[in-house]
Design a protein around this motif. Sequence first.
Motif, PDB file in Angstrom:
ATOM      1  N   LYS A  98      -3.097  49.366 -51.516  1.00 24.73           N
ATOM      2  CA  LYS A  98      -3.224  49.292 -49.740  1.00 24.73           C
ATOM      3  C   LYS A  98      -3.467  47.584 -49.496  1.00 24.73           C
ATOM      4  CE  LYS A  98      -2.966  54.809 -50.145  1.00 24.73           C
ATOM      5  NZ  LYS A  98      -4.041  55.470 -49.304  1.00 24.73           N
ATOM      6  N   PRO A  99      -2.592  47.902 -48.162  1.00 22.42           N
ATOM      7  CA  PRO A  99      -1.663  48.041 -47.517  1.00 22.42           C
ATOM      8  C   PRO A  99      -1.000  47.276 -48.438  1.00 22.42           C
ATOM      9  CG  PRO A  99      -3.061  46.112 -46.276  1.00 22.42           C
ATOM     10  CD  PRO A  99      -3.713  46.201 -47.663  1.00 22.42           C
ATOM     11  N   ILE A 100       0.454  48.410 -48.064  1.00 24.73           N
ATOM     12  CA  ILE A 100       1.364  48.079 -48.987  1.00 24.73           C
ATOM     13  C   ILE A 100       2.876  48.053 -47.589  1.00 24.73           C
ATOM     14  CG2 ILE A 100       2.961  50.035 -50.469  1.00 24.73           C
ATOM     15  CD1 ILE A 100       0.997  51.936 -50.903  1.00 24.73           C
ATOM     16  N   PRO A 101       2.828  46.399 -48.758  1.00 28.49           N
ATOM     17  CA  PRO A 101       4.058  46.554 -47.515  1.00 28.49           C
ATOM     18  C   PRO A 101       5.772  47.052 -48.091  1.00 28.49           C
ATOM     19  CG  PRO A 101       3.369  44.394 -49.538  1.00 28.49           C
ATOM     20  CD  PRO A 101       2.604  45.874 -49.685  1.00 28.49           C
ATOM     21  N   PHE A 102       6.409  47.233 -47.231  1.00 25.50           N
ATOM     22  CA  PHE A 102       7.639  47.893 -47.486  1.00 25.50           C
ATOM     23  C   PHE A 102       8.676  46.847 -48.295  1.00 25.50           C
ATOM     24  CE2 PHE A 102      12.793  48.935 -47.045  1.00 25.50           C
ATOM     25  CZ  PHE A 102      12.437  49.972 -47.680  1.00 25.50           C
ATOM     26  N   HIS A 103       8.676  45.774 -48.259  1.00 25.69           N
ATOM     27  CA  HIS A 103       9.667  44.821 -50.058  1.00 25.69           C
ATOM     28  C   HIS A 103       8.767  45.753 -51.338  1.00 25.69           C
ATOM     29  CE1 HIS A 103       6.753  42.393 -51.887  1.00 25.69           C
ATOM     30  NE2 HIS A 103       5.948  41.962 -50.275  1.00 25.69           N
ATOM     31  N   ARG A 104       7.595  45.603 -51.215  1.00 31.53           N
ATOM     32  CA  ARG A 104       6.711  46.042 -52.544  1.00 31.53           C
ATOM     33  C   ARG A 104       6.955  47.203 -53.161  1.00 31.53           C
ATOM     34  NH1 ARG A 104       5.563  47.261 -56.479  1.00 31.53           N
ATOM     35  NH2 ARG A 104       3.807  46.738 -57.467  1.00 31.53           N
TER      36      ARG A 104
END
Length: 235
Positions: A98-104
């Motif tokens: 976290k924070p988790i980007p959407f692409h990851r």
Amino acid sequence: MRCIIIDDEPLALEILEDFISKTPFLELVASCSNGFEATSVLQEKNIDLIFTDIEMPDFSGIDIIKSLDNKPMFIFTTAYSHYAVEGFNLNAIDYLVKPIPFHRFLKAATRAQNFLKLKIEEETTIPVQEKTHDFIFVKSEYENLKINLDDIRYIESLKDYIKIYTGKEKPILTLSSLKSFEEKLGKLNFIRVHKSFIVSLKHIYSVQRNRIIIEDKWIPIGLNYRDDFIKKIDN
């Protein structure tokens, strides 16, 4: 894929719920704020994938995974990177910090989808007892790899995966059970000698009491497999 989220932080649950809603191949079954809720869901529902935080009161994400007899695929979502080694030792599909980007997130979810496809294909493959050809194809990551049977030294089981050692620097990792792979190889030149090992008779250098030496590897002979192995090499 049917999935659940486990996290004690409401904001983290909200973010993952949003990510799942944007991913066409994911279906959210439940959002759980603790391990007790999650365990109840896992007992009642058919779940393919778990997204779980690690540090939570009373029942950590690692504790939840270890408590399951039949584990779905799981991805750790945590603010702490120092659990990564333990996470992968448990055979996590991925480890998201976290924070988790959407692409990851999408990359991790796609990896889980590919693993599930491989598992389904593996379970629906018709077993073949004896092979008349001298090679097989196995799926490793995103490739179908051709392996000459003569090159295989031994195969090692790692829970839902196996490692195929061919004499090259790196073994080939593929999603399969040892029993299923044993059927693909046939019984002429290969034999299971342990719950975690199949060996090539061709590449055995020597047998010493309860172990086999192939190149620089010592492979144990399991008590339940010893008699069949001795009969095989005697013949």
